[in-house]
Enzyme design. Structure first.
Site, PDB file in Angstrom:
ATOM      1  N   HIS A 177      13.109   7.346   1.842  1.00 29.22           N
ATOM      2  CA  HIS A 177      11.674   7.453   1.621  1.00 29.22           C
ATOM      3  C   HIS A 177      11.465   9.004   1.977  1.00 29.22           C
ATOM      4  O   HIS A 177      11.003   9.686   1.442  1.00 29.22           O
ATOM      5  CB  HIS A 177      11.065   6.510   2.557  1.00 29.22           C
ATOM      6  CG  HIS A 177       9.421   6.656   2.547  1.00 29.22           C
ATOM      7  ND1 HIS A 177       8.666   5.683   2.895  1.00 29.22           N
ATOM      8  CD2 HIS A 177       8.735   7.795   2.214  1.00 29.22           C
ATOM      9  CE1 HIS A 177       7.385   6.213   2.874  1.00 29.22           C
ATOM     10  NE2 HIS A 177       7.350   7.475   2.594  1.00 29.22           N
ATOM     11  N   GLU A 224       6.952  14.369  -0.229  1.00 32.67           N
ATOM     12  CA  GLU A 224       7.815  14.444   1.077  1.00 32.67           C
ATOM     13  C   GLU A 224       8.060  15.990   1.469  1.00 32.67           C
ATOM     14  O   GLU A 224       8.266  16.187   2.739  1.00 32.67           O
ATOM     15  CB  GLU A 224       9.015  13.683   0.643  1.00 32.67           C
ATOM     16  CG  GLU A 224       8.701  12.227   0.642  1.00 32.67           C
ATOM     17  CD  GLU A 224       8.285  11.537   1.616  1.00 32.67           C
ATOM     18  OE1 GLU A 224       8.664  11.627   2.919  1.00 32.67           O
ATOM     19  OE2 GLU A 224       7.195  10.825   1.612  1.00 32.67           O
ATOM     20  N   HIS A 238       6.512  16.696   5.019  1.00 34.59           N
ATOM     21  CA  HIS A 238       7.149  16.429   6.003  1.00 34.59           C
ATOM     22  C   HIS A 238       8.256  17.657   6.080  1.00 34.59           C
ATOM     23  O   HIS A 238       8.294  18.518   7.149  1.00 34.59           O
ATOM     24  CB  HIS A 238       8.246  15.197   6.053  1.00 34.59           C
ATOM     25  CG  HIS A 238       7.445  14.237   6.097  1.00 34.59           C
ATOM     26  ND1 HIS A 238       6.640  13.447   7.260  1.00 34.59           N
ATOM     27  CD2 HIS A 238       6.815  13.065   5.191  1.00 34.59           C
ATOM     28  CE1 HIS A 238       5.926  12.326   7.273  1.00 34.59           C
ATOM     29  NE2 HIS A 238       6.047  12.138   5.720  1.00 34.59           N
TER      30      HIS A 238
HETATM   31  P1  5GP Z   1       4.404   9.309   3.170  1.00 33.96           P
HETATM   32  O1  5GP Z   1       3.191   9.960   3.220  1.00 33.96           O
HETATM   33  O2  5GP Z   1       4.197   7.961   4.040  1.00 33.96           O
HETATM   34  O3  5GP Z   1       5.508  10.021   3.750  1.00 33.96           O
HETATM   35  O4  5GP Z   1       4.788   8.598   1.607  1.00 33.96           O
HETATM   36  C1  5GP Z   1       4.168   7.871   1.102  1.00 33.96           C
HETATM   37  C2  5GP Z   1       3.513   8.652  -0.257  1.00 33.96           C
HETATM   38  O5  5GP Z   1       4.472   8.575  -1.150  1.00 33.96           O
HETATM   39  C3  5GP Z   1       2.307   7.606  -0.545  1.00 33.96           C
HETATM   40  O6  5GP Z   1       1.566   8.684  -1.008  1.00 33.96           O
HETATM   41  C4  5GP Z   1       3.003   7.032  -1.815  1.00 33.96           C
HETATM   42  O7  5GP Z   1       2.076   6.769  -2.906  1.00 33.96           O
HETATM   43  C5  5GP Z   1       4.027   7.998  -2.418  1.00 33.96           C
HETATM   44  N1  5GP Z   1       5.260   7.244  -2.782  1.00 33.96           N
HETATM   45  C6  5GP Z   1       5.666   7.359  -4.177  1.00 33.96           C
HETATM   46  N2  5GP Z   1       6.770   6.805  -4.296  1.00 33.96           N
HETATM   47  C7  5GP Z   1       6.698   6.130  -3.170  1.00 33.96           C
HETATM   48  C8  5GP Z   1       7.909   4.858  -2.876  1.00 33.96           C
HETATM   49  O8  5GP Z   1       8.829   4.585  -3.678  1.00 33.96           O
HETATM   50  N3  5GP Z   1       7.593   4.469  -1.384  1.00 33.96           N
HETATM   51  C9  5GP Z   1       6.933   4.822  -0.610  1.00 33.96           C
HETATM   52  N4  5GP Z   1       6.655   4.268   0.488  1.00 33.96           N
HETATM   53  N5  5GP Z   1       5.793   5.693  -1.081  1.00 33.96           N
HETATM   54  C10 5GP Z   1       6.067   6.369  -2.176  1.00 33.96           C
HETATM   55  P1  5GP Z   2       2.010   4.169   7.108  1.00 33.36           P
HETATM   56  O1  5GP Z   2       0.562   4.441   7.231  1.00 33.36           O
HETATM   57  O2  5GP Z   2       2.398   3.607   5.640  1.00 33.36           O
HETATM   58  O3  5GP Z   2       2.789   3.780   8.110  1.00 33.36           O
HETATM   59  O4  5GP Z   2       2.737   5.571   7.103  1.00 33.36           O
HETATM   60  C1  5GP Z   2       2.076   6.767   5.921  1.00 33.36           C
HETATM   61  C2  5GP Z   2       2.955   7.755   6.348  1.00 33.36           C
HETATM   62  O5  5GP Z   2       2.510   8.365   7.499  1.00 33.36           O
HETATM   63  C3  5GP Z   2       4.339   7.704   5.955  1.00 33.36           C
HETATM   64  O6  5GP Z   2       4.641   7.792   4.711  1.00 33.36           O
HETATM   65  C4  5GP Z   2       4.780   8.913   6.619  1.00 33.36           C
HETATM   66  O7  5GP Z   2       4.354  10.113   5.904  1.00 33.36           O
HETATM   67  C5  5GP Z   2       3.844   9.130   7.709  1.00 33.36           C
HETATM   68  N1  5GP Z   2       4.248   8.462   9.035  1.00 33.36           N
HETATM   69  C6  5GP Z   2       4.107   7.167   9.490  1.00 33.36           C
HETATM   70  N2  5GP Z   2       4.742   6.937  10.697  1.00 33.36           N
HETATM   71  C7  5GP Z   2       5.297   8.120  10.864  1.00 33.36           C
HETATM   72  C8  5GP Z   2       6.357   8.448  11.985  1.00 33.36           C
HETATM   73  O8  5GP Z   2       6.305   7.710  13.121  1.00 33.36           O
HETATM   74  N3  5GP Z   2       6.539   9.787  11.852  1.00 33.36           N
HETATM   75  C9  5GP Z   2       6.320  10.605  10.864  1.00 33.36           C
HETATM   76  N4  5GP Z   2       6.953  11.990  11.158  1.00 33.36           N
HETATM   77  N5  5GP Z   2       5.474  10.340   9.976  1.00 33.36           N
HETATM   78  C10 5GP Z   2       5.095   8.983   9.812  1.00 33.36           C
END
Ligand code: 5GP
Ligand code: 5GP
Ligand code: 5GP
Length: 218
Positions: free
Chosen positions: A43, A97, A101
């Site tokens: 991820h 990503e 990040h």
């Molecule tokens: P995050 O912001 O949590 O790092 O990543 C989640 C974002 O990446 C969301 O906007 C989600 O729609 C997109 N995304 C695209 N492909 C994937 C996938 O395979 N898994 C997850 N968890 N998020 C994805």
């Molecule tokens: P969710 O709301 O699905 O847990 O997380 C959405 C997004 O927030 C993730 O795809 C990731 O980008 C970010 N995120 C959530 N939890 C953490 C964390 O503990 N550390 C970091 N660096 N990012 C996070």
């Protein structure tokens, strides 16, 4: 002159089980390049602070540049597939990503280095094999969180974070595994803080993701 400082404390290296991403009410879409293997997928590699908070979108002047990872494309397609809808070839996920990040660890890893570090960590931590060797299989069965945590801890030496989501019937299932990595992006470390895993029961489902030949061979 001052040293270049890196303004984060450690990385979470986060892998997702595709069966659990797809098995929710929202469902999923396979990449345009084909159904991913029945394996954990990357991820992200997320810079984090020791108190659990984290920086994001650190450098608007460093947009994702696909040309920096051209030689990694097929490895990324296999190991970092996107399952979001609508179907994509992965570029949008990797771009998200990097920008959210990766730009926060730019003082340590440039774009190519960031993606290489994640791919290398995936090779270092083969979660599916680790779990299979402990008798924990993606067979739709329920496994105790402790057994999952212990199997990984025995194999890599450090306690992982485990995150759940809900399947369509509301069962808590194994969704993501968090491994902590030092600020170089290469060495595993004990997690300074574990994520809130949202696992609502002590036993969680490990759903199928097709292709039983890859998930049941020993
Ligand atoms: P995050 O912001 O949590 O790092 O990543 C989640 C974002 O990446 C969301 O906007 C989600 O729609 C997109 N995304 C695209 N492909 C994937 C996938 O395979 N898994 C997850 N968890 N998020 C994805
Ligand atoms: P969710 O709301 O699905 O847990 O997380 C959405 C997004 O927030 C993730 O795809 C990731 O980008 C970010 N995120 C959530 N939890 C953490 C964390 O503990 N550390 C970091 N660096 N990012 C996070
Ligand atoms: P994002 O901000 O990443 O677009 O999505 C927010 C939350 O919804 C994340 O926790 C992500 O894992 C989830 N999500 C986003 N797109 C999809 C999807 O197509 N299918 C599923 N099952 N979850 C998704």
């Amino acid at each position: 002159a001052l040293c270049v400082s890196q303004d984060f404390d450690f990385f979470y290296f986060v892998q997702q089980w595709p069966g659990s991403y797809c098995d929710t009410k929202k469902s999923c879409c396979y990449p345009t390049t084909g159904k991913p293997a029945a394996d954990f997928g990357i991820h992200g590699l997320w810079p984090n602070y020791n108190d659990g908070s984290y920086p994001s979108n650190c450098d608007p002047d460093s947009p994702f540049d696909p040309s920096t990872i051209l030689n990694l494309t097929s490895e990324l397609q296999s190991n970092w597939p996107t399952l979001a809808c609508p179907s994509g070839n992965g570029t949008k996920f990797w771009s998200h990503e990097w920008e959210k990040h990766g730009t926060c660890s730019e003082s340590v890893l440039d774009q190519q280095g960031y993606f290489e570090a994640a791919l290398s960590l995936k090779k270092q931590v083969d979660l599916l094999t680790i779990l299979q060797n402990a008798g924990i299989k993606a067979d739709g069965g329920f496994y105790s969180l402790d057994s999952i945590r212990n199997a990984i801890k025995e194999a890599i030496g450090y306690t992982p974070g485990i995150e759940c989501n809900l399947d369509q019937s509301g069962n808590s299932q194994l969704y993501q595994i968090y491994i902590c990595v030092d600020t170089t992006g290469t060495n595993l470390i004990e997690c300074p803080i574990l994520p809130n895993g949202r696992c609502s029961s002590s036993s969680v489902e490990f759903p199928y993701f097709g292709d039983t030949t890859t998930t049941t061979t020993t």
